[in-house]
Design a protein around this motif. Structure first.
Motif, mmCIF file in Angstrom:
data_model
loop_
_atom_site.group_PDB
_atom_site.id
_atom_site.type_symbol
_atom_site.label_atom_id
_atom_site.label_comp_id
_atom_site.label_asym_id
_atom_site.label_seq_id
_atom_site.Cartn_x
_atom_site.Cartn_y
_atom_site.Cartn_z
ATOM 1 N N LYS A 5 -8.278 77.479 38.380
ATOM 2 C CA LYS A 5 -8.934 76.527 39.557
ATOM 3 C C LYS A 5 -9.009 75.087 39.459
ATOM 4 O O LYS A 5 -8.736 74.258 40.303
ATOM 5 N N PRO A 6 -9.013 74.473 38.253
ATOM 6 C CA PRO A 6 -9.404 72.938 38.346
ATOM 7 C C PRO A 6 -8.101 72.367 38.431
ATOM 8 O O PRO A 6 -6.996 72.757 37.844
ATOM 9 N N ALA A 7 -7.960 71.184 39.164
ATOM 10 C CA ALA A 7 -6.587 70.591 39.299
ATOM 11 C C ALA A 7 -6.628 69.539 38.373
ATOM 12 O O ALA A 7 -7.571 68.560 38.278
ATOM 13 N N THR A 43 0.539 58.916 32.137
ATOM 14 C CA THR A 43 1.194 58.895 30.841
ATOM 15 C C THR A 43 1.560 57.359 30.501
ATOM 16 O O THR A 43 2.424 56.950 29.676
ATOM 17 N N ASP A 44 0.846 56.454 30.859
ATOM 18 C CA ASP A 44 0.941 54.841 30.600
ATOM 19 C C ASP A 44 0.124 54.903 29.343
ATOM 20 O O ASP A 44 -1.226 55.013 29.279
ATOM 21 N N PRO A 45 0.830 54.392 28.066
ATOM 22 C CA PRO A 45 0.134 54.381 27.022
ATOM 23 C C PRO A 45 -0.929 53.237 26.879
ATOM 24 O O PRO A 45 -1.888 53.141 26.005
ATOM 25 N N ALA A 46 -0.621 52.469 27.623
ATOM 26 C CA ALA A 46 -1.672 51.188 27.906
ATOM 27 C C ALA A 46 -3.034 51.442 28.632
ATOM 28 O O ALA A 46 -4.001 50.926 28.532
ATOM 29 N N ALA A 47 -2.990 52.880 29.257
ATOM 30 C CA ALA A 47 -4.136 52.810 30.286
ATOM 31 C C ALA A 47 -4.008 54.504 30.487
ATOM 32 O O ALA A 47 -3.933 55.037 31.476
ATOM 33 N N PRO A 48 -4.341 55.130 29.427
ATOM 34 C CA PRO A 48 -4.503 56.764 29.207
ATOM 35 C C PRO A 48 -5.490 57.280 30.444
ATOM 36 O O PRO A 48 -6.549 56.999 30.480
ATOM 37 N N ALA A 49 -5.018 58.095 31.230
ATOM 38 C CA ALA A 49 -5.771 58.743 32.319
ATOM 39 C C ALA A 49 -5.849 60.236 32.376
ATOM 40 O O ALA A 49 -4.937 60.584 32.322
ATOM 41 N N ILE A 50 -7.162 60.659 32.996
ATOM 42 C CA ILE A 50 -7.223 61.922 33.150
ATOM 43 C C ILE A 50 -8.221 62.283 34.232
ATOM 44 O O ILE A 50 -9.228 61.745 34.007
ATOM 45 N N ALA A 51 -7.721 63.109 35.240
ATOM 46 C CA ALA A 51 -8.862 63.456 36.121
ATOM 47 C C ALA A 51 -8.839 64.919 36.556
ATOM 48 O O ALA A 51 -7.824 65.509 36.224
ATOM 49 N N VAL A 52 -10.020 65.394 36.923
ATOM 50 C CA VAL A 52 -10.158 66.692 37.172
ATOM 51 C C VAL A 52 -10.585 66.868 38.894
ATOM 52 O O VAL A 52 -11.760 66.342 39.082
ATOM 53 N N ASP A 53 -9.987 67.531 39.421
ATOM 54 C CA ASP A 53 -10.342 67.654 40.835
ATOM 55 C C ASP A 53 -10.787 66.285 41.266
ATOM 56 O O ASP A 53 -11.618 66.106 42.224
ATOM 57 N N ASP A 54 -9.617 65.302 41.210
ATOM 58 C CA ASP A 54 -9.696 63.860 41.694
ATOM 59 C C ASP A 54 -11.178 62.904 41.070
ATOM 60 O O ASP A 54 -11.375 62.098 41.489
ATOM 61 N N LEU A 55 -11.668 63.780 40.234
ATOM 62 C CA LEU A 55 -12.950 63.011 39.503
ATOM 63 C C LEU A 55 -12.369 62.301 38.120
ATOM 64 O O LEU A 55 -11.569 63.144 37.301
ATOM 65 N N ASP A 56 -12.633 61.323 37.962
ATOM 66 C CA ASP A 56 -12.115 60.366 36.591
ATOM 67 C C ASP A 56 -12.809 61.328 35.616
ATOM 68 O O ASP A 56 -14.175 61.276 35.262
ATOM 69 N N ALA A 57 -12.112 61.818 34.355
ATOM 70 C CA ALA A 57 -12.647 62.523 33.469
ATOM 71 C C ALA A 57 -12.716 62.009 32.021
ATOM 72 O O ALA A 57 -13.390 62.568 31.161
#
Ligand code: DC
Length: 240
Positions: A72-74, A79-93
């Motif tokens: 279910k979760p998107a 993949t930028d090592p200077a700004a690692p990012a992760i989002a779940v269902d469009d929310l910053d996680a």
């Protein structure tokens, strides 16, 4: 964070595995930035799906419920090592996945085979699409996710050194005493190493680096040198 300063290798795929507190994330991010490679924190993906389960009232100890919800979760990883990012269902996680609640639940969620197959597929797609090569860090990258990686590194360190580093990272946030941190790390490693599907393990062809007595800078230098060697070997193969 440094920008690419060393010889850019051919588009190498690098797998960095090892238990918690060995310096995997700091090392992987720094070497990727130095060499102009992408960076993927696979632990963050398992934490993200765990956070989603907790936020949506799924009992993380009910493997059937976790398996049913696993699609279910998107989950979107940068993949930028200077700004690692992760989002779940469009929310910053990025913040919520580092809480103690998620850390305590992540081993149970990541042991569920449906969770692993979903996240593994995501990881393979991200690695295949990385234009300049990528450093992928986790627990099962060299053996299961990317068995054909150009270089596999397995980082280790004594439980004492790992607990001291983790305590330092948590300082002022949720740091307990050193003994409690050490016990929690050992418990999580035991769960991650003993699960049935894709346990934490060193690939036969991985280079093991014991970081107990090394500074972060020394570990980074060691891994950069290994990647440059793997990049040169790959460039030689590609030229043939
Ligand atoms: O690297 P980390 O501590 O953020 O990882 C969190 C958890 O995710 C770890 O306890 C086990 C799981 N994990 C996994 O099972 N496989 C991976 N490739 C990466 C992490």
């Amino acid at each position: 964070m440094e920008t690419a300063a060393r010889t850019a290798p051919a588009a190498v795929i690098v797998a960095i595995d090892g238990p918690a507190g060995t310096g995997k994330s700091s090392t992987s991010k720094a070497v990727a930035a130095k060499l102009g490679l992408g960076y993927l924190d696979t632990g963050a993906q398992y934490r993200a799906i765990t956070w989603w389960m907790l936020s949506n009232g799924i009992d993380v100890n009910d493997a059937t419920a976790v398996a049913e919800a696993s699609g279910k979760p998107a989950i979107v990883s940068g993949t930028d090592p200077a700004a690692p990012a992760i989002a779940v269902d469009d929310l910053d996680a990025a913040g919520p996945i580092r809480t103690q609640e998620v850390t305590s639940a992540v081993s149970a969620v990541s042991a569920v085979p449906e969770v692993r197959s979903r996240i593994t597929a995501l990881q393979r797609t991200i690695a295949a699409e990385a234009p300049n090569g990528i450093v992928v860090e986790g627990r099962d990258i060299g053996i299961t996710v990317l068995p054909d990686a150009d270089l596999k590194v397995f980082l280790t360190a004594s439980a004492e050194a790992r607990a001291a580093r983790r305590s330092g990272e948590l300082k002022g946030k949720e740091a307990g005493d050193l003994t409690a941190t050490r016990e929690a790390l050992i418990k999580r490693d035991a769960a991650d190493s003993s699960r049935k599907t894709s346990p934490l393990a060193k690939a036969d062809d991985a280079v093991e680096v014991d970081t107990t007595e090394l500074t972060l800078e020394q570990v980074i230098e060691c891994v950069v040198t290994l990647i440059e060697g793997a990049g040169a070997a790959k460039a030689g193969r590609d030229a043939r």
